[in-house]
Design a protein around this motif. Structure first.
Motif: not given
Length: 1260
Positions: A185-205
């Motif tokens: 919550q303090y760094s990685i989720i704001y890198d515009e990469y990890m959360m974007d990819t995961v949310i996009s995948l889960l939305t498609g699934l």
């Protein structure tokens, strides 16, 4: 506010496009949907960046701590994927997440690929996403590829698998997502990469057509959303703290103000605001991309997940989510057809209404959906109803004015529910509504006594009990209030004060009706405290009490004894003449601890109690009161306690007085030459009632009452003017005398001549009851019948069981005349119409209560007789007259008759079958006597017999082997009955009972193949050649019965003469049967023949009226007249002018014609089977086309052809003899839902998940 500009701010119903509760049409374009997400959510950008960053370096990642070649290393022993680590559950979730984060910091591309494969594998998919696929393919293409590799054969996936391992996996799966977001919550989720990819995948699934993908990704997305809500909440708190610090620093004087600190706080607040915006964008993407579509999914589990999580969001982050834009989803889903979804709605709302800070913000929601919540208290799912009542209790706590009086009354009556959790919840609601509010003037009231606060609350309880108009359910009301108001209900001191003390000046005294209700409530509370289990009808049984509960039980019992040992005599003295109050008060002593009478020096109160019981016995003649007195004496006369001698003396004195009075009155009553007056009859009756009531629980053998009662009964038979109540109680008292005598003989405590005396008394009394069965008084007849049935059952051969062979001389079996009298009584008194019933008292035949009471009495009479059948006291065939009433009196006695049939079948299957067929024969004979032999087979009488036969057939169950002999014997008796009587119209006409074969055909389906052939051969022994050639309507029962025996049998030929038909059928079977089945068929025929021979040989000695041996072709002209049998009267006679050779030629011509017709019919049936097989193959091909066209596996059309093909034999029976071609209907393969709905209704349409009609509340 999240997505405030896109969502409605008040409760508005969705538009028509949104009302289609679809699971696969809302998200038509996953790529387009991903492209419209907010900041940093474009999947293409992420994929491109990934491709650039991993170019040439994808395989050369630097392994992080605990990871080797993209796999987690567990203790350095083996490499496991992320899915395997979570499934094992051996490692702490924190360490697993830390290892993944470390790997992500070294090479985020490969670590992210591992995370993607983790979600794929958690869905049960065997495939894996490679780096090549991840770099070059869009999400929709990857999901399509994974769908192709998904194994859909089993239909199971980790979230649906049972067992402790998979339950633990679900918890670990959710924990992993929560911990992952918390650690990032303090760094990685704001890198515009990890959360974007995961949310996009889960939305498609979540938009996948595969249920496993949709279910798993929805759960992951909702848990991810919950974790982001926690992050957003922390950010909001930090922003508030930063703002306060900034304001505090800025408000300082200039000399003390630190400008550098102000700049740092401004910078921190800006960063927090950016992070907050980023988190809100992520939550907005998940909410719009997943929740909005999946809360209407076709799968109830997915809908329940969405509702459960949105409840968490509104509770955790109420500032953002607790508004009408989100509450409306919970309100709409309360109309869901699945109970588990409705349950999640209620539990989500409970968390909101429980908080005093949040409940005021639910006013608009409450006003809109309050009626729906109130109606859910009557939900068909008990768990939902319980939670609805608990939710209304929370609503009541938050605001007392929201619920109207009608709303509360709909919950009040549920305290009388038979389902205890519902009743307890309703009791808590009642307690909160009526007993929790205290006025300012009530604070200074005493704690106990008439003027205490509990005094007014107890009065309120009494008023509620009376207003509910369910007075006989006092135990249910007390049990409902016990958990929340036990202290009030155990305030017996206040209750006694309300009953005994005089009201204070200005206080309104209790009425007689209110005092009666208070006594009943007090008794129910004592029972609940001393027994510690719910009343009868609630709960499955007694549970084991804990040590604390046992101590509380003992303490309460001691309090009851100490308090009521003193108060009970006073209460009895005050209410001595009141039947209801005395009956309830006399039940209190059975909850006493009798030792306290001695240890507490309370003997004088015991003497007072005994004196009051004597007074009650002396003043009352009501049976209920007298039995309560008898039961109280029985409990107090316990030899284990020191008070036994004192109570035994008082009881003996009471009984001595009663017996002496009875003998004295009886002598005066039976004096010859004098007409007894009504006063003497009343005195005899009242004394006899008291003696009978005490004889029920106490052994009065030493008073020798048998002679007096037998003399009284005998005089009543001789004179015929004895009052019916005296006769009834005299028979009851004599019955008790014999039973107590039997108990002494069985225990071995009797003297030598007691068994002989008992045998004489029992037989004499049985003959007396048999004579009273023919009495003109209905009540006397019913009493005699009931007692006689009990005695016959008690003194049957069952009396010698359990090592009591010495009682063999007491066995008494009814003779045929007694059995006939018992059966006639049942037929005359039980099987009557309601309008003909003359048992209703006081002429109140129109009173519904009296009709129910009369029906209950008749049911008891029938049950008493059926027990005689079940225990083989009377002949089983006497049950035929009972069984034949099954259809006509199904509503009144159907359950009793059906249970009797079931028990008799367990005792003797064959005899039970013979009894069933006998009952049908009796009905058939009655129909013939009423309609004549030329009756119409379409008449209601004949159709009723056929329907009864069908019901009888269903009672044999599906296991044909268990009932094989019984069914065969049933057919044998039916065939013999059908050919028993010759035709009244002379030779050439069908036998009188031939139509019975139409009834008998209802049992043909219960025959196995071998037995069908055997029964068919047995049928041919009664047939002549002329009968086989008949085709008139009067011969249709024979034709249909033969067809029913040939359907599905090994020999499917219609034989005319056994010898010819056997040879013909052998030839045809060889031609028509496939070669692969020849060995099996041959073995079946051999076994069939052997079993047939045994069955037939066993029946050779049975004398049948029209039996002929048909294996050989014979003519009556060629036979010796001296050897003619009288039973050959149905044998076909050749005309005199016809030569025997011509006759034989004619015979073979007719047989050849019939065989040809049969072969043509078989050919048509074979053609129909081929057509149906072709239709089934084509149907399977259509299913394959539908699956390949992208149809959801849960949305497939129901395939009617498969259901029909499962009963191929039944279709052959239907199509037998019908000359038509099967019409095939070929529907085009559907491409999507919209196209299918044009062809036929979609039975799997998710719009069915919402239930609008249950409570007449419009959804949209």
């Amino acid at each position: 506010m999240i997505a405030a500009q896109d969502l409605h701010t008040e409760f508005q119903f969705p538009q028509e496009a949104e009302s289609q509760l679809s699971s696969d049409t809302d998200l038509e374009d996953p790529d387009g949907k991903n492209a419209r997400t907010a900041k940093g959510m474009a999947a293409k950008k992420g994929k491109k960046a990934l491709g650039e960053r991993t170019k040439g370096g994808g395989a050369g990642r630097v392994a992080g701590a605990g990871w080797v070649n993209g796999h987690h290393q567990e203790n350095g022993m083996e490499n496991m994927t992320l899915f395997e680590v979570v499934k094992m559950g051996k490692s702490a979730t924190q360490s697993v997440v830390d290892d993944w984060i470390e790997a992500y910091k070294h090479d985020r591309d490969i670590a992210l690929l591992d995370l993607i494969n983790f979600f794929i594998q958690c869905s049960g998919c065997k495939g894996a996403v490679s780096g090549e696929m991840f770099r070059n393919m869009q999400n929709s293409e990857i999901i399509r590829k994974m769908t192709e590799e998904f194994d859909e054969d089993s239909g199971d996936y980790p979230l649906t698998l049972s067992g402790p391992q998979w339950k633990k996996f679900r918890i670990s799966f959710c924990d992993f997502i929560a911990v992952l977001v918390r650690q990032c919550q303090y760094s990685i989720i704001y890198d515009e990469y990890m959360m974007d990819t995961v949310i996009s995948l889960l939305t498609g699934l979540s938009d996948s057509q595969v249920r496993a993908f949709r279910h798993t990704s929805t759960l992951a997305a909702m848990k991810l959303m919950t974790a982001l809500v926690n992050v957003a909440l922390n950010l909001s708190i930090n922003m508030d703290n930063t703002q306060r610090q900034y304001e505090a620093e800025r408000n300082k004087v200039i000399a003390k103000r630190a400008n550098d600190r102000l700049e740092l706080l401004l910078q921190k607040r800006k960063e927090l605001q950016e992070n907050q915006d980023e988190i809100e964008n992520m939550m907005n993407a998940i909410f719009k991309g997943v929740f909005v579509h999946r809360y209407r999914d076709a799968i109830a589990e997915i809908r329940a997940i969405c509702i459960e999580e949105i409840g968490m969001w509104m509770k955790l982050y109420s500032d953002a989510f607790l508004n009408d834009s989100y509450l409306k989803y919970v309100g709409w889903t309360m109309h869901d057809k699945q109970g588990e979804v409705r349950l999640k709605c209620l539990t989500a709302l409970q968390g909101l209404y429980y908080s005093r800070e949040l409940s005021p913000r639910l006013e608009l929601f409450t006003s809109r959906f309050k009626d729906r919540i109130v109606s859910m208290t009557l939900d068909k799912e008990y768990d939902v109803a319980v939670q609805a009542i608990k939710l209304l209790t929370l609503v009541l706590q938050s605001s007392d004015e929201v619920l109207t009086a009608e709303d509360c009354e709909s919950v009040y009556h549920l305290v009388y529910s038979a389902h205890r959790p519902i009743a307890v919840s309703a009791g808590e609601f009642l307690f909160k509504k009526l007993f929790s509010h205290r006025g300012p003037d009530e604070d200074g009231l005493p704690r106990r006594g008439r003027q205490s606060l509990n005094g007014s609350l107890i009065k309120t309880t009494v008023f509620f009990f009376l207003e509910s108009e369910l007075h006989e359910h006092g135990a249910y009301m007390v049990d409902s209030l016990w958990e929340c108001a036990s202290e009030l209900l155990k305030d017996w001191e206040t209750m006694i004060s309300l009953l005994l003390d005089e009201p204070m000046p200005g206080e309104e005294a209790l009425t007689d009706r209110q005092e009666t209700a208070l006594v009943e409530i007090m008794l129910c509370a004592i029972r609940q405290a001393c027994e510690c289990h719910p009343p009868v009808g609630r709960g499955t049984g007694k549970r084991v009490l804990t040590a604390k509960e046992k101590k509380t039980q003992l303490d309460d019992r001691t309090r009851v004894t100490e308090m009521f040992a003193v108060a009970l005599p006073l209460l009895l003295a005050k209410y001595c003449v009141d039947i209801d109050k005395v009956t309830n008060l006399l039940q209190i002593p059975k909850y006493f601890d009798l030792d306290i009478y001695t240890t507490g020096r309370l003997e004088k109160h015991l003497d007072a109690l005994l004196r009051q019981i004597w007074e009650v016995v002396d003043k009352h003649t009501d049976t209920e009161v007298l039995e309560a007195c008898s039961t109280t004496y029985h409990y107090l006369c316990n030899e284990e306690f020191t008070i036994f001698n004192r109570v035994d003396i008082a009881r003996s004195q009471l009984l001595d007085e009663l017996v002496d009075k009875f003998n004295r009155l009886l002598e005066d009553f039976l004096q010859e030459g004098e007409e007894p007056d009504e006063d003497d009859a009343y005195q005899v009756l009242s004394t006899l009632k008291k003696i009978s009531a005490f004889h029920n629980a106490h052994d009065l053998s030493k008073w020798d009452l048998f002679t007096s009662n037998y003399r009284l009964l005998n005089t009543g038979l001789q004179n015929g003017d004895m009052p019916e109540q005296i006769v009834i109680h005299a028979m009851q008292c004599t019955h008790y005398i014999i039973l107590w005598h039997l108990a002494k003989v069985s225990d071995g405590s009797s003297i030598k001549g007691d068994m002989v005396t008992l045998r004489k008394q029992m037989r004499a009394f049985c003959l007396m009851c048999q004579r009273y069965i023919n009495s003109i008084n209905t009540a006397v007849k019913e009493q005699a019948f009931t007692i006689l049935c009990d005695l016959l059952l008690i003194f049957s051969h069952q009396i010698m069981s359990s090592g009591r062979e010495h009682l063999e001389s007491l066995v008494y079996m009814p003779d045929s005349s007694l059995q006939a009298e018992l059966l006639n009584f049942i037929l005359d008194q039980v099987f009557i119409d309601q309008d003909d019933d003359s048992n209703s008292t006081d002429g109140q035949q129109d009173d519904e209560a009296s009709k129910i009471e009369a029906l209950h009495k008749r049911r008891n009479l029938l049950a008493a007789y059926c027990k005689l059948i079940i225990y083989n006291v009377v002949e089983m065939n006497t049950g035929a007259d009972i069984f034949k009433q099954y259809m006509r009196y199904y509503n009144d006695y159907g359950d009793i008759i059906k249970e009797t049939m079931s028990k008799t079948r367990q005792i003797d299957k064959i005899q039970c079958a013979k009894t069933l067929i006998l009952s049908l024969q009796n009905l058939f004979n009655e129909m013939l006597s009423e309609l004549g032999f030329n009756f119409d087979r379409s008449s209601s009488a004949f159709c009723g017999i056929k329907e009864l036969a069908r019901r009888f057939s269903l009672t044999f169950g599906l296991d044909q082997l268990k009932t094989r002999e019984a069914i065969a014997m049933l057919h044998k008796d039916g065939i013999e009955f059908a050919f028993k009587e010759p035709s009244p119209q002379g030779e050439g006409s069908p036998p009188l009972n031939l139509a019975f074969l139409d009834i008998l055909s209802e049992f043909s389906s219960k025959l196995i193949r071998q037995d069908k052939r055997t029964v068919h051969m047995y049928l041919e022994r009664f047939m002549t050649f002329q009968m086989a050639l008949q085709r008139e309507d009067c011969w249709l029962p024979l034709i249909s019965y033969r067809n029913s025996l040939q359907a599905g049998g090994d020999d499917d030929t219609m034989s005319v003469i056994s010898g010819i038909s056997s040879r013909g059928s052998t030839i045809r079977s060889k031609k028509s049967k496939p070669a692969t089945a020849s060995k099996r068929k041959l073995s079946e025929e051999n076994s069939c023949s052997s079993s047939d021979a045994v069955w037939m040989n066993r029946e050779q000695n049975v004398q049948t009226p029209v039996m002929m041996h048909s294996p050989h072709l014979t003519s009556t002209v060629l036979r010796d007249p001296k050897k003619m049998r009288p039973e050959d009267s149905y044998t076909f006679t050749m005309p005199a002018e016809q030569h025997p050779i011509q006759y034989v030629v004619l015979l073979f011509t007719q047989v050849t014609w019939m065989l040809t017709q049969r072969q043509q019919a078989e050919a048509r049936q074979q053609q129909e089977r081929v057509s149906m097989h072709y239709a089934k193959m084509r149907n399977h091909m259509q299913q394959a086309i539908r699956r390949s066209s992208g149809l959801m596996e849960d949305d497939e059309e129901p395939i009617v052809e498969d259901v029909m093909m499962s009963s191929e034999d039944r279709l052959e029976d239907i199509n037998e003899g019908m000359d038509f071609d099967t019409m095939d209907i070929d529907l085009p393969a559907s491409k999507n839902r919209r196209e299918r709905t044009e062809l036929k209704p979609d039975y799997f349409d998710p719009s069915s998940i919402m239930d609008d009609s249950v409570l007449n509340v419009s959804m949209f």
